[in-house]
Structures are given as structure tokens and as C-alpha cells.
Design a protein around this motif. Structure first.
Motif, PDB file in Angstrom:
ATOM      1  N   TRP A 134      -3.344  13.142   5.966  1.00 39.89           N
ATOM      2  CA  TRP A 134      -2.013  13.125   5.339  1.00 39.89           C
ATOM      3  C   TRP A 134      -1.482  11.707   5.235  1.00 39.89           C
ATOM      4  O   TRP A 134      -0.936  11.306   4.201  1.00 39.89           O
ATOM      5  N   THR A 135      -1.625  10.927   6.300  1.00 41.72           N
ATOM      6  CA  THR A 135      -1.089   9.560   6.310  1.00 41.72           C
ATOM      7  C   THR A 135      -1.765   8.695   5.259  1.00 41.72           C
ATOM      8  O   THR A 135      -1.110   7.901   4.574  1.00 41.72           O
ATOM      9  N   MET A 136      -3.077   8.839   5.102  1.00 40.52           N
ATOM     10  CA  MET A 136      -3.790   8.053   4.090  1.00 40.52           C
ATOM     11  C   MET A 136      -3.330   8.381   2.674  1.00 40.52           C
ATOM     12  O   MET A 136      -3.275   7.505   1.812  1.00 40.52           O
ATOM     13  N   ASN A 137      -3.004   9.640   2.432  1.00 43.32           N
ATOM     14  CA  ASN A 137      -2.695  10.080   1.069  1.00 43.32           C
ATOM     15  C   ASN A 137      -1.216  10.353   0.847  1.00 43.32           C
ATOM     16  O   ASN A 137      -0.848  10.994  -0.138  1.00 43.32           O
ATOM     17  N   SER A 138      -0.388   9.859   1.757  1.00 49.17           N
ATOM     18  CA  SER A 138       1.052  10.008   1.606  1.00 49.17           C
ATOM     19  C   SER A 138       1.602   8.919   0.683  1.00 49.17           C
ATOM     20  O   SER A 138       0.866   8.036   0.222  1.00 49.17           O
ATOM     21  N   ASN A 139       2.901   8.988   0.414  1.00 48.57           N
ATOM     22  CA  ASN A 139       3.563   7.968  -0.405  1.00 48.57           C
ATOM     23  C   ASN A 139       4.312   6.948   0.447  1.00 48.57           C
ATOM     24  O   ASN A 139       5.154   6.208  -0.080  1.00 48.57           O
ATOM     25  N   ILE A 140       4.008   6.915   1.742  1.00 47.36           N
ATOM     26  CA  ILE A 140       4.638   5.938   2.625  1.00 47.36           C
ATOM     27  C   ILE A 140       4.212   4.528   2.216  1.00 47.36           C
ATOM     28  O   ILE A 140       3.023   4.257   2.065  1.00 47.36           O
ATOM     29  N   ARG A 141       5.181   3.648   2.050  1.00 44.76           N
ATOM     30  CA  ARG A 141       4.886   2.274   1.655  1.00 44.76           C
ATOM     31  C   ARG A 141       4.641   1.419   2.900  1.00 44.76           C
ATOM     32  O   ARG A 141       5.459   1.376   3.818  1.00 44.76           O
ATOM     33  N   LEU A 142       3.504   0.733   2.908  1.00 46.70           N
ATOM     34  CA  LEU A 142       3.126  -0.148   4.009  1.00 46.70           C
ATOM     35  C   LEU A 142       2.868  -1.549   3.465  1.00 46.70           C
ATOM     36  O   LEU A 142       2.259  -1.695   2.399  1.00 46.70           O
ATOM     37  N   PHE A 143       3.332  -2.557   4.191  1.00 46.61           N
ATOM     38  CA  PHE A 143       3.145  -3.917   3.705  1.00 46.61           C
ATOM     39  C   PHE A 143       1.669  -4.318   3.783  1.00 46.61           C
ATOM     40  O   PHE A 143       0.913  -3.827   4.619  1.00 46.61           O
ATOM     41  N   ALA A 144       1.279  -5.198   2.885  1.00 44.86           N
ATOM     42  CA  ALA A 144      -0.085  -5.731   2.868  1.00 44.86           C
ATOM     43  C   ALA A 144      -0.073  -7.135   3.438  1.00 44.86           C
ATOM     44  O   ALA A 144       0.906  -7.874   3.290  1.00 44.86           O
ATOM     45  N   LEU A 145      -1.158  -7.502   4.104  1.00 47.34           N
ATOM     46  CA  LEU A 145      -1.256  -8.846   4.681  1.00 47.34           C
ATOM     47  C   LEU A 145      -1.690  -9.840   3.612  1.00 47.34           C
ATOM     48  O   LEU A 145      -2.756 -10.465   3.687  1.00 47.34           O
ATOM     49  N   LYS A 146      -0.831  -9.963   2.605  1.00 48.83           N
ATOM     50  CA  LYS A 146      -1.031 -10.938   1.546  1.00 48.83           C
ATOM     51  C   LYS A 146       0.124 -11.926   1.619  1.00 48.83           C
ATOM     52  O   LYS A 146       1.281 -11.526   1.758  1.00 48.83           O
ATOM     53  N   PHE A 147      -0.187 -13.208   1.538  1.00 51.64           N
ATOM     54  CA  PHE A 147       0.827 -14.236   1.708  1.00 51.64           C
ATOM     55  C   PHE A 147       1.012 -14.981   0.389  1.00 51.64           C
ATOM     56  O   PHE A 147       0.096 -15.625  -0.111  1.00 51.64           O
ATOM     57  N   LYS A 148       2.225 -14.833  -0.153  1.00 50.91           N
ATOM     58  CA  LYS A 148       2.530 -15.434  -1.442  1.00 50.91           C
ATOM     59  C   LYS A 148       3.809 -16.261  -1.323  1.00 50.91           C
ATOM     60  O   LYS A 148       4.552 -16.144  -0.346  1.00 50.91           O
ATOM     61  N   LYS A 149       4.069 -17.064  -2.336  1.00 51.10           N
ATOM     62  CA  LYS A 149       5.314 -17.817  -2.380  1.00 51.10           C
ATOM     63  C   LYS A 149       6.481 -16.842  -2.517  1.00 51.10           C
ATOM     64  O   LYS A 149       6.364 -15.795  -3.162  1.00 51.10           O
ATOM     65  N   PHE A 162       0.824  -1.203   0.000  1.00 52.98           N
ATOM     66  CA  PHE A 162       0.000   0.000   0.000  1.00 52.98           C
ATOM     67  C   PHE A 162       0.858   1.254   0.000  1.00 52.98           C
ATOM     68  O   PHE A 162       1.943   1.278   0.583  1.00 52.98           O
ATOM     69  N   LYS A 163       0.346   2.264  -0.653  1.00 55.70           N
ATOM     70  CA  LYS A 163       0.951   3.594  -0.631  1.00 55.70           C
ATOM     71  C   LYS A 163       0.037   4.486   0.203  1.00 55.70           C
ATOM     72  O   LYS A 163      -1.022   4.898  -0.238  1.00 55.70           O
ATOM     73  N   GLY A 164       0.457   4.763   1.422  1.00 58.73           N
ATOM     74  CA  GLY A 164      -0.410   5.470   2.360  1.00 58.73           C
ATOM     75  C   GLY A 164      -1.228   4.490   3.183  1.00 58.73           C
ATOM     76  O   GLY A 164      -1.399   3.319   2.821  1.00 58.73           O
ATOM     77  N   LEU A 165      -1.735   4.971   4.304  1.00 53.44           N
ATOM     78  CA  LEU A 165      -2.505   4.114   5.213  1.00 53.44           C
ATOM     79  C   LEU A 165      -3.838   3.717   4.567  1.00 53.44           C
ATOM     80  O   LEU A 165      -4.622   4.583   4.182  1.00 53.44           O
TER      81      LEU A 165
END
Length: 232
Positions: A163-178, A122-125
């Protein structure tokens, strides 16, 4: 089926709004929790059935604006009102700042729909995370006392969240892949979140989201895959 689940997400937001206006935040948590479940299931069903569509994507965002934009803005609005000194009714205007959260959430969702780079993180919260954070505030106050927060801090919070929702801060997603390089980070987050919720119940909701942002800022670095690596 996916669109029906999306509509159930939206419909659950309506009693959540009613209960928030009545200061019944436990009921709000119940209905918002159902909205979160249906929000997850609609995307899961669409991918599993192979029936993703532009209509479904737009409908999902419209539902999310209400569930994860309007509902948390009303929760914070009602909390702010409890901090307004009765002898200074003019300060009631500060409580209206909470409504900016709904606008910020709508902008974030529209931006998300047009951004193809947010498929694996994700980019932003994300708006559901923001909604969980806000929902946790009245329970945090209930457990720790009104003195832990003040009017100035709560009035500033909508600006920070927008601001946090629309920022460019990268946040990990709870997606589980190989070959998930951050499986360890997600496991740590889920473990600490589960422990926090076990000991502090709903009062831990805001902490869980702060933990999510903290772990993302400190440990998460998006892995960029070069085009020649993909073709090979």
C-alpha cells in the motif's frame, strides 16, 4: 554505458537472492548495496551523457523489479519462516505473503514510468527505500532479540508495504537543486541517518526509512508552480 550499469544492478541482485535464501543477510546487504550504487549511477550517467532513452527507462525498471522487489520479498520470506511454530506447519502459508512485495514493487515501477509528476519528488515509497527497510529487519532482530517482533506483525508487513509503495503520499527526493526550499529537511534526514548508522550499523536501516517517511509526512509539502510563473 548507462545500460551497462543497469545490467550490473540486475546482476548484483542474483547473488543477493542466493545469499538471502541461505540466511546470509550480511552478504545480501553487500550485493544489494552494490545494486543501489549501480541504480544511482545509471541514471546519473544517462543524464550526464545526455543519452536517456525509452529503452534505458524500461531496462532500469526491469532490473529494479529483481533488485528491489524480488530480493526484499525473499528476505522477508526467510525471516517469516523463522517465526513459524514447528508444531503448526500449516502457518508456513503466511510466509508466502512476503512474495506480494515483488508484485507490489512491479506495479509501483510500472506506475512510476507512466507518471510524469514524479520528477522532483516521489508519489509513494520508492522501491529502493522499501528494499532497504526490509533488509534492515533481520539485523534489527539480531540486535534486539526475536521478541521485538512477532509472526502477526511480520505477516501484515507486506500488505502495509504494498500500500505504501502505491499510495499517493508525497515523499521528498534526495535531489539537490538551486532554490531548494527543503534543503534543510534533507540535511536533517542525512544527518540523523548517518548518526543512526554510525551507532547501530545495519540494524538502523529500517529506522532510516521510517524516519524518511515521517519527515516527509510531517514537514514536506510539494510546491506547485503555476504555469504563468513558469512562462515568466
Amino acid at each position: 554505458m548507462p545500460n551497462l550499469l543497469t545490467l550490473l544492478n540486475l546482476l548484483c541482485a542474483l547473488p543477493a537472492i542466493e545469499s538471502a535464501l541461505a540466511y546470509n543477510f550480511y552478504e545480501t546487504a553487500f550485493w544489494l548495496g552494490l545494486s543501489l550504487v549501480f541504480d544511482f549511477l545509471d541514471g546519473f550517467a544517462a543524464r550526464a551523457l545526455g543519452c536517456t532513452s525509452p529503452l534505458g527507462a524500461q531496462l532500469d525498471s526491469l532490473a529494479d523489479v529483481v533488485s528491489f522487489g524480488v530480493v526484499p520479498s525473499l528476505v522477508l520470506y526467510k525471516v517469516l519462516q523463522t517465526y513459524i511454530p514447528p508444531e503448526i506447519p500449516e502457518l508456513n502459508l503466511l510466509s508466502y505473503l512476503a512474495f506480494g512485495i515483488a508484485g507490489g514493487a512491479a506495479f509501483r515501477l510500472g506506475r512510476f514510468n507512466l507518471d510524469a509528476s514524479q520528477t522532483s519528488d516521489f508519489k509513494g515509497l520508492p522501491t529502493p527505500s522499501m528494499a532497504i527497510f526490509v533488509l534492515g529487519i533481520p539485523f534489527f532482530i539480531e540486535k534486539n532479540g526475536r521478541e521485538v517482533l512477532n509472526l502477526q506483525l511480520l505477516a501484515l508487513l507486506p500488505i502495509v508495504l504494498i500500500w505504501t509503495m502505491n499510495s499517493n503520499i508525497r515523499l521528498f527526493a534526495l535531489k539537490f537543486k538551486k532554490m531548494d526550499h527543503y534543503l534543510w529537511l534533507k540535511a536533517i534526514f542525512l544527518l540523523l541517518s548517518a548518526l543512526s548508522l554510525f551507532f547501530w550499523k545495519l540494524a538502523a536501516l529500517s529506522f532510516v526509512i521510517l524516519l524518511y517517511v515521517f519527515l516527509s509526512l510531517v514537514f514536506y509539502r510539494p510546491i506547485k508552480i503555476k504555469e504563468n510563473e513558469i512562462s515568466s
